[in-house]
Design a protein around this motif. Structure first.
Motif, PDB file in Angstrom:
ATOM      1  N   THR A 269     -29.791 -50.255 -46.514  1.00 44.18           N
ATOM      2  CA  THR A 269     -30.647 -51.330 -47.032  1.00 44.18           C
ATOM      3  C   THR A 269     -31.604 -50.817 -48.099  1.00 44.18           C
ATOM      4  O   THR A 269     -32.061 -51.592 -48.943  1.00 44.18           O
ATOM      5  N   LEU A 270     -31.898 -49.521 -48.067  1.00 45.18           N
ATOM      6  CA  LEU A 270     -32.783 -48.924 -49.071  1.00 45.18           C
ATOM      7  C   LEU A 270     -32.023 -48.514 -50.329  1.00 45.18           C
ATOM      8  O   LEU A 270     -32.641 -48.246 -51.366  1.00 45.18           O
ATOM      9  N   ALA A 271     -30.709 -48.410 -50.239  1.00 48.29           N
ATOM     10  CA  ALA A 271     -29.888 -48.023 -51.393  1.00 48.29           C
ATOM     11  C   ALA A 271     -28.708 -48.981 -51.521  1.00 48.29           C
ATOM     12  O   ALA A 271     -27.551 -48.596 -51.328  1.00 48.29           O
TER      13      ALA A 271
ATOM     14  N   ALA B 263     -32.692 -34.463 -56.287  1.00 45.03           N
ATOM     15  CA  ALA B 263     -32.262 -35.079 -57.540  1.00 45.03           C
ATOM     16  C   ALA B 263     -30.926 -35.793 -57.372  1.00 45.03           C
ATOM     17  O   ALA B 263     -30.607 -36.725 -58.123  1.00 45.03           O
ATOM     18  N   LYS B 264     -30.134 -35.376 -56.384  1.00 41.26           N
ATOM     19  CA  LYS B 264     -28.812 -35.965 -56.166  1.00 41.26           C
ATOM     20  C   LYS B 264     -28.774 -36.921 -54.974  1.00 41.26           C
ATOM     21  O   LYS B 264     -27.735 -37.518 -54.697  1.00 41.26           O
ATOM     22  N   ALA B 265     -29.884 -37.032 -54.256  1.00 41.62           N
ATOM     23  CA  ALA B 265     -29.918 -37.868 -53.050  1.00 41.62           C
ATOM     24  C   ALA B 265     -30.242 -39.316 -53.398  1.00 41.62           C
ATOM     25  O   ALA B 265     -30.889 -39.596 -54.414  1.00 41.62           O
ATOM     26  N   ASP B 266     -29.789 -40.219 -52.537  1.00 36.95           N
ATOM     27  CA  ASP B 266     -30.100 -41.637 -52.711  1.00 36.95           C
ATOM     28  C   ASP B 266     -31.301 -42.067 -51.878  1.00 36.95           C
ATOM     29  O   ASP B 266     -32.088 -42.907 -52.302  1.00 36.95           O
ATOM     30  N   VAL B 267     -31.418 -41.515 -50.678  1.00 38.45           N
ATOM     31  CA  VAL B 267     -32.470 -41.902 -49.737  1.00 38.45           C
ATOM     32  C   VAL B 267     -33.013 -40.652 -49.054  1.00 38.45           C
ATOM     33  O   VAL B 267     -32.248 -39.759 -48.668  1.00 38.45           O
TER      34      VAL B 267
ATOM     35  N   GLY C  17     -17.953 -42.710 -46.580  1.00 39.27           N
ATOM     36  CA  GLY C  17     -18.942 -43.109 -47.573  1.00 39.27           C
ATOM     37  C   GLY C  17     -20.356 -42.662 -47.284  1.00 39.27           C
ATOM     38  O   GLY C  17     -21.307 -43.242 -47.826  1.00 39.27           O
ATOM     39  N   MET C  18     -20.551 -41.615 -46.464  1.00 43.35           N
ATOM     40  CA  MET C  18     -21.902 -41.154 -46.139  1.00 43.35           C
ATOM     41  C   MET C  18     -21.943 -39.633 -46.089  1.00 43.35           C
ATOM     42  O   MET C  18     -21.087 -38.986 -45.465  1.00 43.35           O
TER      43      MET C  18
ATOM     44  N   ASP D 290     -20.989 -50.479 -51.897  1.00 45.54           N
ATOM     45  CA  ASP D 290     -19.596 -50.788 -52.222  1.00 45.54           C
ATOM     46  C   ASP D 290     -18.648 -49.642 -51.899  1.00 45.54           C
ATOM     47  O   ASP D 290     -17.424 -49.766 -52.080  1.00 45.54           O
ATOM     48  N   LEU D 291     -19.162 -48.515 -51.451  1.00 39.26           N
ATOM     49  CA  LEU D 291     -18.379 -47.361 -51.007  1.00 39.26           C
ATOM     50  C   LEU D 291     -17.615 -46.667 -52.131  1.00 39.26           C
ATOM     51  O   LEU D 291     -16.774 -45.797 -51.873  1.00 39.26           O
ATOM     52  N   THR D 292     -17.897 -47.019 -53.392  1.00 36.89           N
ATOM     53  CA  THR D 292     -17.237 -46.301 -54.482  1.00 36.89           C
ATOM     54  C   THR D 292     -17.758 -44.873 -54.586  1.00 36.89           C
ATOM     55  O   THR D 292     -17.030 -43.969 -54.989  1.00 36.89           O
ATOM     56  N   LYS D 293     -19.026 -44.703 -54.225  1.00 36.41           N
ATOM     57  CA  LYS D 293     -19.611 -43.366 -54.125  1.00 36.41           C
ATOM     58  C   LYS D 293     -20.314 -43.265 -52.785  1.00 36.41           C
ATOM     59  O   LYS D 293     -20.825 -44.262 -52.263  1.00 36.41           O
ATOM     60  N   PRO D 294     -20.371 -42.063 -52.205  1.00 34.20           N
ATOM     61  CA  PRO D 294     -20.990 -41.938 -50.878  1.00 34.20           C
ATOM     62  C   PRO D 294     -22.502 -42.142 -50.925  1.00 34.20           C
ATOM     63  O   PRO D 294     -23.154 -41.839 -51.926  1.00 34.20           O
ATOM     64  N   LEU D 295     -23.028 -42.706 -49.863  1.00 34.56           N
ATOM     65  CA  LEU D 295     -24.475 -42.787 -49.677  1.00 34.56           C
ATOM     66  C   LEU D 295     -24.965 -41.391 -49.321  1.00 34.56           C
ATOM     67  O   LEU D 295     -24.558 -40.814 -48.307  1.00 34.56           O
ATOM     68  N   ARG D 296     -25.837 -40.836 -50.141  1.00 33.90           N
ATOM     69  CA  ARG D 296     -26.315 -39.458 -49.957  1.00 33.90           C
ATOM     70  C   ARG D 296     -27.713 -39.489 -49.350  1.00 33.90           C
ATOM     71  O   ARG D 296     -28.669 -39.876 -50.005  1.00 33.90           O
ATOM     72  N   MET D 297     -27.801 -39.071 -48.113  1.00 37.91           N
ATOM     73  CA  MET D 297     -29.062 -39.077 -47.371  1.00 37.91           C
ATOM     74  C   MET D 297     -29.562 -37.644 -47.198  1.00 37.91           C
ATOM     75  O   MET D 297     -28.770 -36.720 -46.996  1.00 37.91           O
ATOM     76  N   MET D 298     -30.867 -37.480 -47.243  1.00 36.33           N
ATOM     77  CA  MET D 298     -31.477 -36.151 -47.155  1.00 36.33           C
ATOM     78  C   MET D 298     -32.585 -36.176 -46.116  1.00 36.33           C
ATOM     79  O   MET D 298     -33.531 -36.962 -46.226  1.00 36.33           O
ATOM     80  N   ILE D 299     -32.469 -35.350 -45.098  1.00 40.02           N
ATOM     81  CA  ILE D 299     -33.485 -35.268 -44.046  1.00 40.02           C
ATOM     82  C   ILE D 299     -34.550 -34.257 -44.449  1.00 40.02           C
ATOM     83  O   ILE D 299     -34.244 -33.107 -44.764  1.00 40.02           O
ATOM     84  N   MET D 300     -35.805 -34.705 -44.448  1.00 42.94           N
ATOM     85  CA  MET D 300     -36.926 -33.838 -44.803  1.00 42.94           C
ATOM     86  C   MET D 300     -38.041 -34.004 -43.775  1.00 42.94           C
ATOM     87  O   MET D 300     -38.084 -34.990 -43.032  1.00 42.94           O
TER      88      MET D 300
END
Length: 299
Positions: A105-107, A22-26, A162-163, A112-122
């Protein structure tokens, strides 16, 4: 015998994964390049679709897979909306470095780095999620093992400016719908050995290899394979490798392990157990078996 494997800890792992998603971007979904769709957990697809999250499909272990089949799978996945696909081997430290850029590229809203890119490995067990995590972070932070279901809890770490990256335990699904998927998963070592009979798995694997990679089998085991079936291949390997039990009979269990180990390690060659075409044919055949003919009104 159909293969099923759903250890108890995976129920809580699924619930935790849904909360984190729910909190992840990609979503970075790690697949086994030799069996991409068989190793694709339908529960992950359902969770991702519910949250409308884009997905980077990582076809790991591509160094073990048939390059032509892998190319076909990349085309298959890259044609899907909200999906990008990449083939790589996490054993090569340089290859996973492409992943953060592909996730961005997917998010694009996170560029803009104002919020971190949140990635989730599944992904399912033993496809290389923890190895990928370690490669991305350039240090060992996740336990890696040769047996399925080594990782039993989530961990989230900063990947860089930012990640943020979250690694999750391997998730199976409660019921494997297609028997062939269970056997391909077992052959590729994604299912615990306590849930399988290795001679049956080796015979199934042998049938597939004989149909598509007979020349590789001949080169590996130095014997003709024409006319053999999977069980016959295991017997031939037992004879060629001197696998005997006390009393002189063939040790088929040992020979089955030789075939499975040679496939898993790449000793036979670069092999894929399914392609988009064979997958479509399998699904069509399964659908035909479930269809009930309509009653003839004039009968």
């Amino acid at each position: 015998m159909p293969i099923q494997w759903f250890p108890g800890h995976m129920t809580s792992a699924r619930k935790k994964a849904a909360e984190t998603l729910a909190k992840a971007d990609v979503v970075i979904e790690v697949l086994d390049a030799r069996i991409p769709e068989a190793s694709c957990n339908p529960m992950i697809r359902q969770l991702r679709d519910f949250r409308q999250r884009p997905c980077l499909k990582v076809l790991n272990k591509s160094d073990l897979a048939d390059p032509k089949a892998t190319a076909a799978w990349l085309e298959f996945y890259n044609s899907q909306p909200g999906v990008k696909a990449v083939a790589l081997s996490c054993k090569n430290p340089a290859e996973p470095g492409r992943i953060p850029g592909l996730c961005r590229t997917l998010a694009p809203h996170r560029n803009d780095l104002t919020k971190p890119l949140r990635m989730m490995i599944m992904g399912i067990p033993n496809v290389g999620k923890s190895t990928l995590m370690n490669a991305l972070l350039k240090k060992k932070v996740a336990k890696v093992g040769d047996e399925p279901a080594v990782t039993k809890s989530q961990q989230t770490l900063d990947l860089g400016p930012g990640m943020v990256l979250t690694d999750t335990p391997g998730l199976m699904w409660p019921k494997i719908e297609h028997d062939s998927d269970g056997y391909m998963l077992a052959a590729s070592h994604a299912i615990g050995t306590n849930a399988v009979i290795e001679e049956e798995v080796a015979a199934f694997l042998g049938d597939l290899l004989l149909a598509r990679y007979g020349d590789l089998l001949t080169a590996r085991y130095k014997c003709p394979v024409a006319g053999l079936d999977g069980a016959g291949l295991v017997e031939t390997i037992a004879e060629r490798r001197g696998c005997r039990v006390k009393g002189g009979g063939l040790d088929l269990e040992k020979a089955a392990l030789i075939l499975l180990t040679d496939y898993r390690s790449g000793a036979i060659g670069r092999i894929s157990l399914e392609t988009p075409a064979t997958r479509a044919a399998m699904l069509a055949a399964a659908q035909a078996r479930t269809e009930v003919p309509e009653a003839d009104p004039e009968a």
